[in-house]
Every structure is written in structure tokens, then in C-alpha cells.
Motif scaffolding. Structure first.
Motif, mmCIF file in Angstrom:
data_model
loop_
_atom_site.group_PDB
_atom_site.id
_atom_site.type_symbol
_atom_site.label_atom_id
_atom_site.label_comp_id
_atom_site.label_asym_id
_atom_site.label_seq_id
_atom_site.Cartn_x
_atom_site.Cartn_y
_atom_site.Cartn_z
ATOM 1 N N ASP A 82 -5.988 4.017 -6.558
ATOM 2 C CA ASP A 82 -6.413 5.040 -7.505
ATOM 3 C C ASP A 82 -7.907 5.627 -7.412
ATOM 4 N N TRP B 292 -0.756 11.664 4.774
ATOM 5 C CA TRP B 292 -1.713 10.808 4.571
ATOM 6 C C TRP B 292 -1.856 9.619 5.597
ATOM 7 N N ARG C 121 1.601 6.617 -6.967
ATOM 8 C CA ARG C 121 0.500 7.470 -7.260
ATOM 9 C C ARG C 121 0.731 9.082 -7.201
ATOM 10 N N LEU C 122 1.353 9.160 -5.908
ATOM 11 C CA LEU C 122 1.429 10.431 -5.641
ATOM 12 C C LEU C 122 2.853 11.345 -6.496
ATOM 13 N N LEU D 144 -5.338 5.935 -2.114
ATOM 14 C CA LEU D 144 -4.447 6.471 -3.366
ATOM 15 C C LEU D 144 -3.743 5.214 -3.922
ATOM 16 N N ALA D 145 -3.599 4.131 -3.224
ATOM 17 C CA ALA D 145 -2.992 2.828 -3.784
ATOM 18 C C ALA D 145 -3.877 2.353 -4.819
ATOM 19 N N SER E 82 0.852 3.916 -3.030
ATOM 20 C CA SER E 82 0.492 5.116 -2.789
ATOM 21 C C SER E 82 1.267 6.079 -3.186
ATOM 22 N N GLU E 83 2.685 5.844 -2.842
ATOM 23 C CA GLU E 83 3.930 6.782 -3.116
ATOM 24 C C GLU E 83 4.046 6.912 -4.692
ATOM 25 N N VAL F 59 0.822 -1.298 0.013
ATOM 26 C CA VAL F 59 0.035 0.074 -0.029
ATOM 27 C C VAL F 59 0.808 1.289 -0.189
ATOM 28 N N TYR F 60 1.756 1.205 0.839
ATOM 29 C CA TYR F 60 2.635 2.680 0.912
ATOM 30 C C TYR F 60 3.452 2.769 -0.666
ATOM 31 N N ARG G 162 -4.036 6.327 2.422
ATOM 32 C CA ARG G 162 -2.804 5.642 1.580
ATOM 33 C C ARG G 162 -3.527 4.474 0.593
#
Length: 273
Positions: free
Chosen positions: A164, A153, A30-31, A161-162, A27-28, A23-24, A158
Motif C-alpha cells: 500500500d 505492473w 489493492r487494485l 501495491l501489496a 497487489s491484486e 505479493v501478487y 507489485r
């Protein structure tokens, strides 16, 4: 049974740690996603007085989110803390072309995207109003940050984000949009497209992540011209009702519309289809 627990507990812990790491990382990623939108030349040249440039710029909701020197937009346990940055410190880092790309396309200096900022509305802002906005932003005296820290976040955010599931405005704006050169004389529809439609539909309620916004046509039809002016100037409904986000945005931004502009907005919103 104890042997099974000895075997499965470490496995469960390992799976959980792997899931958290995935997940981390996602999410990173995506950011960090970038957008291939060029920062094209834009000459900021306006014949407006500084006062008129500021008045026009303020009608586009900048203050409602950013305030004078930054503002916390969302602070939800588990989701995260979303900060609208201090524009007086942030703007000098950008060229005029980069500011136009940020405002109209939602793409930051490093090529990554913004979220929450209503870029899909701002993409419709005319060139002369963009010039006024940038001229006003450049005139602001630099202030210390009003809030500590930047956007952070939480685990729920997160995961969003992961997967989307958190919208980035750069995904919603066509790269090939060609805004008008000049602000129209009658700003009724223009104001709806650049401001109102971020939260509202004309004929149906609009559900956001935070609130349900009423349909604007029946609302505009139900208000007298005097009450509608009070609504946009103070954000207060009939009887002085506090309207939450609308109250804040009106008091920071919409109170800069002139009487004639407010009449034009109401006339457009109330018009029968």
C-alpha cells in the motif's frame, strides 16, 4: 553439507514461491479495492462556445498526460508500464455523473481508484469548468489507441501495491468537498489549486517520485511578465532551457491560458505572504 542443501534448497524455493504468490494476491486486492462514492446527478449545460469550452478544458493538463489518444507515462523495468488511456475511446463508456466522480474523486466506473491523475487538484474545479471539460470531451472524434496495451505492473510495482505504498488519488480527496459553482474572474489562486500545486509548493521544493519541482513564489518573482508568459506558453525557462515535464505540459495545455490569466497566475504566485 550436501544433505543440508538438499533439505534447505527446496524449502527456500517454496518460501520464495509463497512470497511471490502473496505479493501478487495482495497487489491484486489493492487494485480491486473499491470506493463508496456515489455518482451523483450532474447536468452538463454550458453557455460557452465550443472553442471556449475546449480552451478552458485544455488548461487542466489533460493533454499533457493523455495526449490525443493515449500515452505511456511510466515505463520502468521492474516497476511497470503505466498508460494514460485514450480519452476519445474511454469517455463514451461513462455517463456525465460517472465522469464527474472520476474527475473529482478519482473513482472509476467500476468503483476502483485511479493513480497519478491529479484528482486532489481537480476536486477544486468549479462546476462550470467541469461542464466545459465534459462538453469538450464529448465532442472529440474517436481515435485509435496511440499506444498498445494497458497498464502492467512489474515485481517492484507489485510489491509497492501489496504494501500500500502506491498512492491512489481517491484516498486523498475528502468525499464531502463542495466546489464553487463558477470559475472566478481572477484565476490566480484557482489555477494554483487546480493545476500548479499538483507538482509545486509555493515556498519550498516539492519531491515527487520522478523529479524535484522548484518553489513557485521565488520563481514567479524572478521572471518578467514576458518571460513568465513564455514559460507557460512554451515550457521553456529563461534562455530557452528545456524543463522536461513542465515543457511538455505547457506545450500541450498551459499555452491555452490567455494573457490576462497568465498575469493573474503570476501575480498570485509572486505575492508576498
Amino acid at each position: 553439507m550436501k544433505r543440508i542443501l538438499k533439505i534447505t534448497l527446496p524449502a527456500v524455493i517454496a518460501i520464495c514461491l509463497i512470497a511471490v504468490a502473496c505479493v501478487y494476491v495482495l497487489s491484486e486486492r489493492r487494485l480491486a479495492r473499491t470506493y463508496d462514492v456515489a455518482a451523483t446527478d450532474f447536468t452538463v449545460k454550458t453557455t460557452l462556445s465550443p472553442e471556449e469550452a475546449e480552451r478552458r478544458a485544455r488548461t487542466f493538463m489533460c493533454g499533457g498526460c493523455h495526449r490525443d489518444a493515449g500515452n505511456v507515462l511510466v515505463d520502468e523495468p521492474g516497476v511497470g508500464r503505466i498508460v494514460a488511456p485514450n480519452l476519445t475511446r474511454f469517455v463514451p463508456m461513462y455517463s456525465d455523473a460517472e465522469l464527474v466522480r472520476l474527475i473529482r474523486h478519482g473513482v472509476k466506473k467500476d468503483g476502483t481508484g485511479v493513480f497519478i491523475m491529479p484528482v486532489s487538484n481537480f476536486a477544486n474545479i468549479a462546476d462550470d469548468d467541469i461542464a466545459a471539460m465534459i462538453a469538450w470531451l464529448r465532442s472529440l472524434k474517436q481515435l485509435p489507441d496511440a499506444v498498445d496495451g494497458t497498464t502492467q505492473w512489474g515485481p517492484v510495482g507489485r510489491i509497492g501495491l501489496a504494501l500500500d505504498k502506491i498512492p491512489f488519488e481517491a484516498d486523498l480527496v475528502p468525499v464531502s468537498m463542495t466546489p464553487a459553482a463558477a470559475r472566478p474572474a481572477d484565476i490566480g489562486e484557482y489555477a494554483f489549486r487546480t493545476d500548479c500545486s499538483h507538482c509545486h509548493n509555493l515556498d519550498t521544493e516539492k519531491q515527487s517520485e520522478v523529479f524535484v519541482a522548484p518553489a513557485l513564489r521565488p520563481l514567479a518573482q524572478s521572471y518578467s511578465p514576458a518571460d513568465f508568459k513564455t514559460l507557460l506558453r512554451t515550457g521553456k525557462g529563461v534562455g530557452g532551457r528545456d524543463l522536461g515535464v513542465m515543457t511538455e505540459v505547457s506545450q500541450w495545455d498551459f499555452n491555452h491560458f490567455t494573457d490576462i490569466e497568465i498575469d493573474q497566475i503570476q501575480a498570485y504566485l509572486a505575492r508576498q505572504p
